[in-house]
Every structure is written in structure tokens, then in C-alpha cells.
Design a protein around this motif. Structure first.
Motif, PDB file in Angstrom:
ATOM      1  N   GLY A  67      -0.558   3.619   9.473  1.00 39.89           N
ATOM      2  CA  GLY A  67       0.441   4.216   8.592  1.00 39.89           C
ATOM      3  C   GLY A  67       0.008   4.174   7.142  1.00 39.89           C
ATOM      4  O   GLY A  67      -1.189   4.155   6.821  1.00 39.89           O
ATOM      5  N   PHE A  68       1.014   4.129   6.264  1.00 41.39           N
ATOM      6  CA  PHE A  68       0.768   4.140   4.827  1.00 41.39           C
ATOM      7  C   PHE A  68       1.342   2.878   4.195  1.00 41.39           C
ATOM      8  O   PHE A  68       2.413   2.398   4.579  1.00 41.39           O
ATOM      9  CB  PHE A  68       1.391   5.378   4.179  1.00 41.39           C
ATOM     10  CG  PHE A  68       0.719   6.665   4.575  1.00 41.39           C
ATOM     11  CD1 PHE A  68      -0.358   7.140   3.852  1.00 41.39           C
ATOM     12  CD2 PHE A  68       1.161   7.385   5.670  1.00 41.39           C
ATOM     13  CE1 PHE A  68      -0.991   8.318   4.204  1.00 41.39           C
ATOM     14  CE2 PHE A  68       0.537   8.564   6.042  1.00 41.39           C
ATOM     15  CZ  PHE A  68      -0.542   9.024   5.305  1.00 41.39           C
ATOM     16  N   ILE A  69       0.603   2.367   3.210  1.00 49.27           N
ATOM     17  CA  ILE A  69       0.998   1.151   2.503  1.00 49.27           C
ATOM     18  C   ILE A  69       2.083   1.478   1.471  1.00 49.27           C
ATOM     19  O   ILE A  69       2.004   2.479   0.763  1.00 49.27           O
ATOM     20  CB  ILE A  69      -0.209   0.513   1.798  1.00 49.27           C
ATOM     21  CG1 ILE A  69      -1.248   0.088   2.827  1.00 49.27           C
ATOM     22  CG2 ILE A  69       0.214  -0.679   0.944  1.00 49.27           C
ATOM     23  CD1 ILE A  69      -0.787  -1.012   3.757  1.00 49.27           C
ATOM     24  N   GLY A  70       3.091   0.608   1.399  1.00 46.09           N
ATOM     25  CA  GLY A  70       4.133   0.752   0.395  1.00 46.09           C
ATOM     26  C   GLY A  70       3.762   0.025  -0.892  1.00 46.09           C
ATOM     27  O   GLY A  70       2.582  -0.110  -1.240  1.00 46.09           O
ATOM     28  N   ARG A  71       4.757  -0.485  -1.589  1.00 42.69           N
ATOM     29  CA  ARG A  71       4.525  -1.203  -2.843  1.00 42.69           C
ATOM     30  C   ARG A  71       3.840  -2.537  -2.583  1.00 42.69           C
ATOM     31  O   ARG A  71       3.990  -3.144  -1.522  1.00 42.69           O
ATOM     32  CB  ARG A  71       5.838  -1.445  -3.585  1.00 42.69           C
ATOM     33  CG  ARG A  71       6.448  -0.195  -4.180  1.00 42.69           C
ATOM     34  CD  ARG A  71       7.659  -0.544  -5.040  1.00 42.69           C
ATOM     35  NE  ARG A  71       7.294  -1.376  -6.182  1.00 42.69           N
ATOM     36  CZ  ARG A  71       7.619  -2.659  -6.305  1.00 42.69           C
ATOM     37  NH1 ARG A  71       8.314  -3.273  -5.364  1.00 42.69           N
ATOM     38  NH2 ARG A  71       7.272  -3.345  -7.382  1.00 42.69           N
ATOM     39  N   LEU A  72       3.093  -2.989  -3.587  1.00 39.32           N
ATOM     40  CA  LEU A  72       2.425  -4.293  -3.531  1.00 39.32           C
ATOM     41  C   LEU A  72       2.984  -5.161  -4.649  1.00 39.32           C
ATOM     42  O   LEU A  72       2.450  -5.184  -5.767  1.00 39.32           O
ATOM     43  CB  LEU A  72       0.909  -4.118  -3.686  1.00 39.32           C
ATOM     44  CG  LEU A  72       0.206  -3.294  -2.606  1.00 39.32           C
ATOM     45  CD1 LEU A  72      -1.250  -3.074  -2.977  1.00 39.32           C
ATOM     46  CD2 LEU A  72       0.322  -3.976  -1.255  1.00 39.32           C
ATOM     47  N   PRO A  73       4.080  -5.888  -4.388  1.00 40.42           N
ATOM     48  CA  PRO A  73       4.720  -6.662  -5.465  1.00 40.42           C
ATOM     49  C   PRO A  73       3.939  -7.899  -5.881  1.00 40.42           C
ATOM     50  O   PRO A  73       4.156  -8.433  -6.971  1.00 40.42           O
ATOM     51  CB  PRO A  73       6.071  -7.039  -4.850  1.00 40.42           C
ATOM     52  CG  PRO A  73       5.831  -7.046  -3.379  1.00 40.42           C
ATOM     53  CD  PRO A  73       4.819  -5.976  -3.117  1.00 40.42           C
ATOM     54  N   TYR A  74       3.017  -8.390  -5.027  1.00 44.28           N
ATOM     55  CA  TYR A  74       2.263  -9.599  -5.348  1.00 44.28           C
ATOM     56  C   TYR A  74       0.826  -9.236  -5.719  1.00 44.28           C
ATOM     57  O   TYR A  74       0.229  -8.324  -5.152  1.00 44.28           O
ATOM     58  CB  TYR A  74       2.257 -10.566  -4.156  1.00 44.28           C
ATOM     59  CG  TYR A  74       3.639 -11.018  -3.739  1.00 44.28           C
ATOM     60  CD1 TYR A  74       4.287 -12.066  -4.396  1.00 44.28           C
ATOM     61  CD2 TYR A  74       4.297 -10.394  -2.690  1.00 44.28           C
ATOM     62  CE1 TYR A  74       5.542 -12.479  -4.019  1.00 44.28           C
ATOM     63  CE2 TYR A  74       5.564 -10.807  -2.295  1.00 44.28           C
ATOM     64  CZ  TYR A  74       6.178 -11.842  -2.971  1.00 44.28           C
ATOM     65  OH  TYR A  74       7.434 -12.254  -2.594  1.00 44.28           O
ATOM     66  N   LYS A  75       0.301  -9.985  -6.650  1.00 45.09           N
ATOM     67  CA  LYS A  75      -1.074  -9.777  -7.086  1.00 45.09           C
ATOM     68  C   LYS A  75      -1.939 -10.931  -6.590  1.00 45.09           C
ATOM     69  O   LYS A  75      -1.434 -11.977  -6.157  1.00 45.09           O
ATOM     70  CB  LYS A  75      -1.147  -9.674  -8.617  1.00 45.09           C
ATOM     71  CG  LYS A  75      -0.223  -8.615  -9.205  1.00 45.09           C
ATOM     72  CD  LYS A  75      -0.470  -7.247  -8.619  1.00 45.09           C
ATOM     73  CE  LYS A  75       0.495  -6.219  -9.170  1.00 45.09           C
ATOM     74  NZ  LYS A  75       0.343  -4.890  -8.518  1.00 45.09           N
ATOM     75  N   ALA A  76      -3.258 -10.762  -6.662  1.00 43.21           N
ATOM     76  CA  ALA A  76      -4.181 -11.828  -6.267  1.00 43.21           C
ATOM     77  C   ALA A  76      -3.915 -13.083  -7.107  1.00 43.21           C
ATOM     78  O   ALA A  76      -3.759 -13.007  -8.321  1.00 43.21           O
ATOM     79  CB  ALA A  76      -5.622 -11.363  -6.430  1.00 43.21           C
ATOM     80  N   GLY A  77      -3.838 -14.217  -6.416  1.00 46.35           N
ATOM     81  CA  GLY A  77      -3.528 -15.481  -7.084  1.00 46.35           C
ATOM     82  C   GLY A  77      -2.084 -15.922  -6.922  1.00 46.35           C
ATOM     83  O   GLY A  77      -1.750 -17.066  -7.260  1.00 46.35           O
ATOM     84  N   SER A  78      -1.237 -15.046  -6.423  1.00 50.65           N
ATOM     85  CA  SER A  78       0.176 -15.396  -6.215  1.00 50.65           C
ATOM     86  C   SER A  78       0.296 -16.352  -5.047  1.00 50.65           C
ATOM     87  O   SER A  78      -0.412 -16.247  -4.039  1.00 50.65           O
ATOM     88  CB  SER A  78       1.008 -14.145  -5.939  1.00 50.65           C
ATOM     89  OG  SER A  78       0.937 -13.240  -7.016  1.00 50.65           O
ATOM     90  N   LEU A  79       1.224 -17.298  -5.181  1.00 51.28           N
ATOM     91  CA  LEU A  79       1.516 -18.227  -4.086  1.00 51.28           C
ATOM     92  C   LEU A  79       2.541 -17.564  -3.168  1.00 51.28           C
ATOM     93  O   LEU A  79       3.635 -17.208  -3.594  1.00 51.28           O
ATOM     94  CB  LEU A  79       2.070 -19.542  -4.632  1.00 51.28           C
ATOM     95  CG  LEU A  79       2.423 -20.604  -3.578  1.00 51.28           C
ATOM     96  CD1 LEU A  79       1.182 -21.031  -2.805  1.00 51.28           C
ATOM     97  CD2 LEU A  79       3.079 -21.823  -4.241  1.00 51.28           C
TER      98      LEU A  79
END
Length: 387
Positions: free
Chosen positions: A181-193
Motif C-alpha cells: 500500500g501507501f505510507i501515511g504521515r510519519l509523526p516520529y523522526k529518527a532518534g525518537s523514543l
């Protein structure tokens, strides 16, 4: 004695002219009162027409999966971007693996220790068995050795389970797409716990190979649908519905047609409506979850009478026409309207095919008025097909 009045010739001429003018005006008024108005008249026809009902709809993918972490840790890597197309099994996120690798190492060491103890317990049972058989030692020692062997064996199984659980947690640090399918929003960035306790998912994957358009019918529309749709049961009525269109936000129709697939089991009391679902193919991925549109359902009317809307008038919330009776007298007739197509009403009762009705000048007429009909040609072949 009576006095004699003498009229001058000038006065007599003025009096005569005034009298003639008065008679002429009175004659004109009487002629106007008796003049019959000439009004355009059309002959109503019977035709087959397709109309459409449109319902506001919200689009969703066939499958919308919230992607949530099953282990806690720092988000080490994000492999995709928002809106990207992904395949089932494709990596999406990586959580820091160091803690879980250590857990695997500890569990592996525990298993090795448990296996060593098991071998030791097995050797002790092997050593004591012939001694007990020859009455060299008491069988109590053998039973104790056998119990120790059983405990060591259980510890091995427990250690295997711990190792398996540690490996599962390690595998869970790599989060893969459960569906294509298709990816939605990415609310977390690299480094987030991130972890299981987070309310917001890492993202959503929408499988949009097929798109669902959810729409609702009011109670009136639903009753009309159940009465007019062919078929016995509700499932039969839905199955026999023709293909439906999807009108997008720009007013254009989606290229591929869909079909109505499901109806909700009950009315929403707060909205006074019942939900339907239409399914549309979306192999090219042109439609996405969250957009809006209108589902357009066709309805074919065979042999209905068509009446131009401009030839009607309203009285006490009812629609009438002036029909031409004997001696060119007009009679108002109420209409039973079953639909609307372009600039025409679709009539089931009130007038018959071939009846003549007044097209213009309705505001000047009353029941029983006589008119001079002027035939007017109509063309119902270009009836717009929109309800």
C-alpha cells in the motif's frame, strides 16, 4: 314660462365628438374583455429516462493498518518516506537493537548452562542406576538424581523459551509492512523514543488496490430505494443494482465504475441515516484514503411522462399544470412527481401521454379560462440525466 336654451354650433360639435370618443373607448374595452389570449401549448410525451442520485462519500483503502512498535527503544532508522508505495514485507523502521542483542546473548548463555546441568544430571542417573541394581547404594539416591535430571530438563526448556522470546523481540526491532500500500504521515523522526504505550502510530499503511466509498442514505431515500429497487431481499436488491460512478472533488467522474457491496445493519440514530459502501478498482493508485467525492447511482425509468418545469406552477406545496380541455378551456391538474431529469419533471400521475398543457403565461390564467392555443414543438431527446 320655460326659458329656451340656445346651443351654439361650436358646442354641438364638441359634444358630438366627446360622445363618439366615449363610445369608441367603451367598445374597445368590451372587445379587450372578450378577446381570447393566444398562449403556447405543448403536448406531453412518454419516454424512457435514466436519472441519477448522488450521495456524498468518504474514500478509504480496502485495508488501513496502523503500524505500531511491539518493543520499546530509540527509532534508529526510517526506510520510507510519506506517501511512498511499499510492498508487503518491506522494511519500514528500525529500532535500536543493542539492548535486544544483549538479551539474546544472555538467553543463549542461560540455555548453554541449562544444557550442561542437564548432561551432568543425566550422568549422575547413569552412574547410580547399576549401583542401585546391585544394592550398593540406596534407591533414594537414584530417585534424587532422577528428580535433578527432570528439573535440569525443565530448565533447558525454559531457557529455550527465553531465547526464543529474546530473538522475537530482536526481530521486532525491524518493523515491516504487513500489507502492500501507501505510507501515511510519519509523526516520529529518527532518534525518537517509541514503544507500545504511544497513542499515535508510527504511520499507517493503506492498501488501495480497491477503494471503499462510504456514503449514507436518509430514511426517505432508503425507503424509496427499498420500494423501487428490483429484488426480494435487501441483499438481492443491492446485487441487482447497476454499476455506479464516483464523482471526484473536481466534478469529473472517475474512469472506472464500481458497485455497491454492503449496507449497514441499522440506522444511525444521531444522523438519521444508514450507511452503504461502494467498491471501486484502483490498480493505478489514483485514489487515496481520506479524499471525498460523490457516489452516483443510476435509476432507469421506462415509459414515464415528461413535463417541462416551466410549464408548471405551485399551489399549497403541490405542483400543477394547466391542461387543455374541451372548447380550449384550461383546467389545473396536480402532478405526482417521481423524479427530475434536467429541466423536466418525471410524472407518474396527473396527466397522460398526448395531453396538451399550457407552456407560458400561467400567471394570467384561472380554471375555466378559454385560450387560443399556439402549438409549440418540444424536444425531450436531450433530457439531462441528473437527479
Amino acid at each position: 314660462m320655460f326659458s329656451q336654451v340656445h346651443y351654439s354650433p361650436t358646442f354641438a360639435a364638441v359634444f358630438l365628438a366627446t360622445s363618439l370618443l366615449s363610445c369608441s373607448s367603451e367598445q374597445t374595452q368590451n372587445q379587450a374583455a372578450t378577446e381570447v389570449p393566444a398562449l403556447p401549448v405543448v403536448q406531453v410525451k412518454q419516454s424512457s429516462v435514466t436519472t441519477y442520485q448522488e450521495f456524498a462519500a468518504t474514500l478509504e483503502g480496502r485495508v488501513n493498518v496502523d503500524i505500531r512498535p511491539q518493543v520499546e527503544g530509540y527509532l534508529e532508522k526510517i526506510y520510507v518516506d510519506e506517501g511512498a508505495s511499499v510492498r508487503k514485507g518491506q522494511p519500514l523502521f528500525r529500532i535500536d537493537t543493542r539492548t535486544y542483542r544483549e538479551q539474546v546473548g544472555n538467553a543463549d548463555a542461560t540455555l548453554l548452562s541449562a544444557k550442561a546441568n542437564l548432561e551432568k544430571a543425566a550422568l549422575e542417573v547413569t552412574r547410580l542406576t547399576p549401583l542401585v541394581e546391585n544394592n550398593v547404594v540406596s534407591d533414594v539416591q537414584l530417585k534424587a538424581a532422577q528428580s535433578a535430571y527432570a528439573a535440569a530438563k525443565a530448565n533447558v526448556e525454559q531457557a529455550k523459551s527465553m531465547l526464543g522470546n529474546a530473538n522475537v523481540n530482536l526481530d521486532r526491532t525491524l518493523i515491516k509492512a504487513p500489507v502492500s500500500g501507501f505510507i501515511g504521515r510519519l509523526p516520529y523522526k529518527a532518534g525518537s523514543l517509541v514503544g507500545r504505550s504511544e497513542v499515535q502510530p508510527l504511520t499507517t499503511v493503506s492498501d488501495v488496490q480497491e477503494i471503499y466509498a462510504y456514503f449514507s442514505m436518509s430514511e426517505v431515500d432508503f425507503l424509496r430505494f427499498t420500494q423501487q429497487a428490483s429484488g426480494g431481499s435487501m441483499a438481492d436488491k443491492i446485487r441487482k443494482l447497476p454499476a455506479v460512478d464516483l464523482i471526484l472533488a473536481d466534478g469529473k467522474a472517475y474512469a472506472q465504475k464500481g458497485h455497491v457491496e454492503m449496507v449497514s445493519g441499522q440506522f444511525d440514530k444521531t444522523m438519521g441515516a444508514i450507511s452503504f459502501r461502494a467498491v471501486f478498482p484502483n490498480s493505478l493508485g489514483l485514489l487515496r484514503s481520506g479524499i471525498t467525492g460523490r457516489v452516483r447511482i443510476p435509476e432507469h425509468h421506462s415509459s414515464v411522462v415528461l413535463v417541462p418545469q416551466e410549464a408548471t406552477f405551485e399551489r399549497q406545496d403541490r405542483v400543477f399544470v394547466f391542461a387543455l380541455a374541451d372548447s380550449n378551456k384550461v383546467v389545473s391538474k396536480p402532478l405526482q412527481i417521481v423524479g427530475k431529469s434536467g429541466n423536466y419533471y418525471l410524472i407518474s400521475k396527473g396527466i397522460q401521454p398526448g395531453d396538451r398543457i399550457v407552456h407560458d403565461g400561467l400567471d394570467r390564467l384561472r380554471d375555466g379560462d378559454v385560450i387560443a392555443p399556439k402549438p409549440m414543438a418540444t424536444d425531450s431527446s436531450h433530457v439531462a440525466e441528473t437527479l
